[in-house]
Design a protein around this motif. Structure first.
Motif: not given
Length: 407
Positions: A236-240, A243-246, A304-309
């Protein structure tokens, strides 16, 4: 007169139905935190995290209770009927959430819809019941690719639909896809279900008790519980985290993209690990998969960024996608055909119970330590699976023979 079942035709019809179903679910599920913020006005991250956990908890409790009930009915009235119930039930009730006037109503609608939803478990039970035992690994692996590829499609389309047309459109598309999924099963899928002969209660309890206390069954149910907690705690927290990293700009689009990357990993895992499970002992591969999945869960929490995530999400589902098919194979080999629906229902229920536990602790974790800590908690929960599983991995409690096919 008994029908001649073409199990391969069933497999691909059910595959397409599950692809459609999970595409529909994927259009809505990952975006609930954004829905709560954008439509229901909850902006504070700590409060929103707690509400997302409450939303997840409500759905998991309903699904947990329902899975046991529907699993027993599947053994009495047939597995195809249960798949139709789940498909049409979701099509009817899930879109109610789009019209929630408050978070309270959103949670109520989620709890109600979850009583009738859940297509994957009856689909798995139906296919295992109609396919040859030596092909169970292949069948479960293939159907898992429907889940992940459906999720992938839903995540990507959902992100676009939400950004352009809004949340209500996404929920309506979800309903349509579930309806078409049910129609496909109703028209194409065949089942040779013979209602069980009525027996005395003592004999029924004896057969069920024999399966419960078969070597390794209890340990496997505990593993399903921990897997449900470990794999669901972060969902449930992927979207959050995005938001945190990007940042907030394009959060729905990037959430869909990253969730889609995970789904691609799951598709590859389904084909690869499903086929391997028919050739090599699942109990030998499973511990390595668990450890790798735990590492990838921590990887996401440190992004720490969307690509690494996105890369972490891909590898996480690549390895984690092989867990459930292997565990279902091991469970199937330890239970009798007449109780398969019951035990598959129980496995789904304890898996969902793990999700309930995850929902309870995730809200507390997010409120006190932030979003990243949830992914670290997922790592720890997955590693705990090794404790009840060590006897199974060492070969203790190995099934003595193949279970006879029902058809």
């Amino acid at each position: 007169m008994t029908q001649n079942i073409n199990w391969k035709r069933n497999l691909w019809a059910v595959w397409l139905s599950q692809f459609l179903s999970l595409s529909g679910f994927g259009m809505c599920g990952p975006f609930i935190p954004l829905f709560i913020k954008d439509k229901l006005g909850v902006a504070d991250d700590a409060e929103r995290g707690a509400l997302v956990a409450a939303f997840t908890f409500a759905g998991m409790v309903s699904l947990c209770v329902a899975n046991i009930f529907w699993g027993m009915l599947a053994d009495r009235f047939g597995r195809k009927l249960m798949l139709l119930r789940a498909s049409y039930g979701t099509a009817l009730f899930y879109p109610l959430m789009a019209f929630s006037p408050s978070v309270t109503w959103l949670i109520i609608f989620r709890a109600w819809s979850a009583l009738f939803t859940g297509t994957v478990n009856p689909a798995q039970t139906l296919l295992v019941s109609t396919a040859p035992p030596e092909r169970h690994g292949y069948v479960l692996g293939v159907i898992s690719t429907a889940v992940w590829s459906g999720n992938l499609t839903g995540y990507l389309l959902g992100g676009i639909i939400v950004e352009i047309w809004g949340y209500t459109t996404a929920f309506m598309c979800c309903s349509l896809l579930y309806f078409v999924s049910g129609l496909l099963v109703q028209l194409v899928v065949k089942e040779n279900f013979v209602p069980p002969v009525k027996e005395g209660k003592t004999k029924k309890k004896s057969a069920l008790s024999r399966d419960i206390w078969a070597p390794g069954v209890i340990a496997m149910l505990v593993m399903f519980l921990l897997m449900g907690a470990g794999r669901r705690i972060d969902q449930p927290f992927v979207a959050m985290l995005v938001e945190l990293v990007n940042g907030e700009k394009g959060a729905a689009f990037y959430t869909g993209l990253i969730s889609g990357a995970g789904a691609v990993g799951g598709v590859i895992a389904g084909f690869g690990f499903g086929a391997l499970s028919d050739r090599y002992p699942p109990e030998k591969m499973l511990p390595w998969i668990i450890v790798a999945a735990a590492i990838c869960s921590a990887w996401q929490g440190c992004s720490n960024n969307v690509w690494f995530l996105g890369a972490g999400r891909f590898f996480y589902y690549f390895v984690a996608g092989g867990m459930q098919p292997m565990m279902l194979i091991l469970l199937s080999r330890r239970t009798s055909p007449e109780n398969k629906g019951t035990f598959f229902g129980w496995s789904a229920s304890v898996n969902t119970a793990g999700g309930i536990f995850a929902a309870v602790i995730s809200g507390f974790i997010v409120f006190n330590w932030g979003i990243r800590a949830v992914f670290i908690a997922g790592c720890i929960l997955l590693l705990f699976m090794l404790v009840p599983g060590w006897k199974i991995f060492s070969g203790a409690g190995k099934s003595k023979g193949k279970v006879k096919n029902e058809t």
